[in-house]
Motif scaffolding. Sequence first.
Motif: not given
Length: 200
Positions: A138-149
């Motif tokens: 979740t933290h990774a996605r907060e940093l890069e919300p558009m990264n589909l990986a």
Amino acid sequence: MAAYQHYVNGLYLWQRRDPEAAAQFEAALQEDPQFAQAWSGLAGALASQAVYGYAPPQTVFPRAKQAALRALELDPELAQAHAALAHVLVQFERRYWEGEQEYLRALSLDPTDANTWMRLAIVRAMLGRLDEALADMTHARELEPMNLAYATNTGLIQYLRRNHAAAAQELNRVLQLDPAADSARALLGRGLLAQGDAEG
């Protein structure tokens, strides 16, 4: 400047999973053998060759480890070098706890590296600590919300947590944005089979 140009070329190719990235980092190091970031980039590029099937793991992972260690000799505070070493420890040597510590060291030096947060999540999932893994992803996605990986790996962790509805939501979102995302499609299929839906 020549070393830096090769380094940037290496980063460009590495982000596109091109196996020629390693050659660009090596060219940078021929220009400047003390270029710690290029050693770290070489470590990551070599490891990627194994992960994506371009080279046998036993051939490139030991070289990746040597490159990461050389980067750390030159700059012990280089976050990406700690992350590169962690990747080898986890993916090749199966030293998960040591790899986790290297990822944590990397994040203490650069807490904004979303890719390191993702890799930390994966190693914690391997260790069965799925709630921690989900928080890291979740933290990774907060940093890069558009990264589909990151969305795909969130689906993986939800699948491992047996939260199939949440996994399907994540994976369907990935497939809406990228219908060619085979890893998301395969994982979605596994989730449907786990629920007894062989037709979905």
